[in-house]
Motif scaffolding. Sequence first.
Motif, short mmCIF file in Angstrom:
data_model
loop_
_atom_site.label_atom_id
_atom_site.label_comp_id
_atom_site.label_asym_id
_atom_site.label_seq_id
_atom_site.Cartn_x
_atom_site.Cartn_y
_atom_site.Cartn_z
N THR A 261 -6.35 7.60 3.09
CA THR A 261 -4.67 7.84 2.51
C THR A 261 -3.62 6.27 3.24
N LEU A 262 -3.07 7.09 2.61
CA LEU A 262 -2.13 6.27 2.75
C LEU A 262 -0.51 7.49 2.54
N ASN A 263 1.01 6.80 3.13
CA ASN A 263 2.22 7.17 3.28
C ASN A 263 2.90 6.54 2.59
N PRO A 264 3.44 6.10 1.21
CA PRO A 264 4.09 4.35 0.88
C PRO A 264 5.37 5.01 1.43
N GLN A 265 6.07 5.96 1.80
CA GLN A 265 7.68 5.93 2.40
C GLN A 265 7.74 5.65 3.48
N SER A 266 6.26 5.40 4.19
CA SER A 266 6.23 4.98 5.91
C SER A 266 7.13 3.64 6.24
N ARG A 267 7.73 3.69 7.53
CA ARG A 267 8.06 2.08 7.75
C ARG A 267 7.44 1.15 7.90
N ASN A 268 5.78 1.41 7.83
CA ASN A 268 4.80 0.40 7.78
C ASN A 268 3.47 1.14 7.39
N PRO A 269 3.55 1.46 6.07
CA PRO A 269 2.33 2.50 5.87
C PRO A 269 0.86 1.48 5.91
N LYS A 270 -0.09 2.52 6.58
CA LYS A 270 -1.19 2.03 7.08
C LYS A 270 -1.99 3.29 6.17
N ALA A 271 -3.64 2.24 5.69
CA ALA A 271 -4.07 3.21 5.15
C ALA A 271 -5.19 4.17 6.56
N GLU A 272 -5.41 5.42 6.04
CA GLU A 272 -6.29 5.91 7.48
C GLU A 272 -7.03 6.63 6.95
N LEU A 273 -8.13 6.18 7.58
CA LEU A 273 -9.57 7.32 6.95
C LEU A 273 -9.83 8.32 7.14
N VAL A 274 -9.81 9.29 5.63
CA VAL A 274 -9.81 10.40 5.66
C VAL A 274 -11.13 11.13 5.97
N ALA A 275 -12.16 10.13 5.64
CA ALA A 275 -13.33 11.07 5.29
C ALA A 275 -14.50 9.86 4.32
N THR A 276 -15.74 9.95 4.65
CA THR A 276 -16.71 8.79 5.25
C THR A 276 -17.49 10.11 3.65
N LEU A 277 -17.84 10.10 2.52
CA LEU A 277 -18.31 11.16 1.79
C LEU A 277 -20.14 11.04 1.39
N PRO A 278 -20.71 12.02 1.95
CA PRO A 278 -22.45 11.84 2.18
C PRO A 278 -22.70 11.68 0.50
N GLY A 279 -23.99 10.75 1.37
CA GLY A 279 -24.83 10.03 0.36
C GLY A 279 -24.58 8.85 -0.48
N ALA A 280 -22.87 9.04 -0.32
CA ALA A 280 -22.28 7.88 -1.64
C ALA A 280 -22.83 6.12 -0.53
N THR A 281 -22.41 5.12 -1.58
CA THR A 281 -21.93 3.71 -0.69
C THR A 281 -20.97 3.38 -1.17
N ALA A 282 -20.51 4.42 -2.71
CA ALA A 282 -19.20 3.64 -2.68
C ALA A 282 -18.11 4.54 -3.86
N LEU A 283 -17.11 4.79 -4.34
CA LEU A 283 -16.18 6.12 -4.72
C LEU A 283 -15.42 5.83 -5.81
N ASN A 284 -15.24 6.18 -7.36
CA ASN A 284 -15.03 5.66 -8.40
C ASN A 284 -13.30 6.57 -8.94
N GLY A 285 -13.33 7.28 -9.79
CA GLY A 285 -12.70 8.72 -9.66
C GLY A 285 -12.59 9.54 -8.99
N ILE A 286 -10.79 9.55 -8.92
CA ILE A 286 -10.43 10.18 -7.92
C ILE A 286 -9.38 11.78 -9.33
N ALA A 287 -9.07 13.25 -8.80
CA ALA A 287 -8.61 14.43 -10.00
C ALA A 287 -8.00 14.95 -9.30
N SER A 288 -7.46 15.76 -9.65
CA SER A 288 -6.97 16.97 -9.14
C SER A 288 -7.43 17.88 -9.53
N VAL A 289 -7.96 18.66 -9.43
CA VAL A 289 -8.61 20.00 -9.60
C VAL A 289 -7.49 21.14 -8.98
N GLY A 290 -6.84 21.42 -7.91
CA GLY A 290 -5.68 22.87 -7.48
C GLY A 290 -4.64 21.78 -6.97
#
Length: 319
Positions: free
Chosen positions: A56-85
């Motif tokens: 996750t990254l807050n683009p409005q912060s003074r010094n944006p940084k990517a912070e780890l949300v999660a490592t998803l199990p059983g995968a080595t790479a992530l592709n698509g993402i979409a809102s479902v709620g």
Amino acid sequence: MRFNPTLSLAMLASATSAQLTTQLFNFTSSISIENSELRPNGHLLLTTFYKAHLYTLNPQSRNPKAELVATLPGATALNGIASVGQDKYAVVGGVRGSYHYDNETIYTVDFSRNATTPTIQTVAHIPDADMLNGMASMPLQPHILLIADSRLGSIFRVDVTTGISKVVLKNDALAAPANSSMPIGINGLQVVGDNVYFTNSALNIFARVSVSEDGETFGRIQVIACLERKAGDTVSDWDDFAIDASGNAYVAQPANSIVKIAPDGTQSVVGGGGDSLAFIGPTSVQIVPGGKLAYVTTRGGDEGGVSYGGQVVALRLRE
């Protein structure tokens, strides 16, 4: 512009692009950002090819940084993402190979109860998929996902509440030709109203097809635009994209530019292009509400012996 001094390539951006772009963040190692999603709080979620890390990254912060949300199990790479709620997202992950993924899996990442520590669930496995890529949810039934399979030349329909998946559309317009040097067919995918919009990287087309509100039935595919290449350009191809309220598509091109495609198919470069390296291999676009600003993500890699990390770049859209 806030450039990381280790990213020497980005400092070569042209003056024109510099007026329109601001680099907000880049990884200091060659981590590729594959896709992104804008949360209601204005933060970005970033899928990566690095150890199935979701950031996750807050683009409005003074010094944006990517912070780890999660490592998803059983995968080595992530592709698509979409809102479902409401502040809940589906993510595609798998074990990455050479133009192929094993253990293709759909996860949900739910921030609705805790805005900083989401609930992670595995909701579906799709064993008959080959290379899941772009993904979108149905506007009136957001628990229904449509997911591009770049190698099979098809669209899967997945219900995140039941885990049931099936191919609902397979067509030559979604596939890569048999002897294509770019073996990726359908790539980016978005659903707007009653249409599915998609790019095909091998065919270099941007197209749409009508769809029923339950994601089951499709109409006739219509090609909106073909990639306009300059003489000698053999590397450009269309990737993921976003569509604004006026129906304009902003498409990421690995040839370091963002292209605007109007509803009538007219094309124009709105960021990068030429000798600019403001975007080093753009991969996804998110349009900020109001339509005057977009966030662009890029891949990481190595060029000329210089290693660079995936970027998040703010792009001011011309009115």
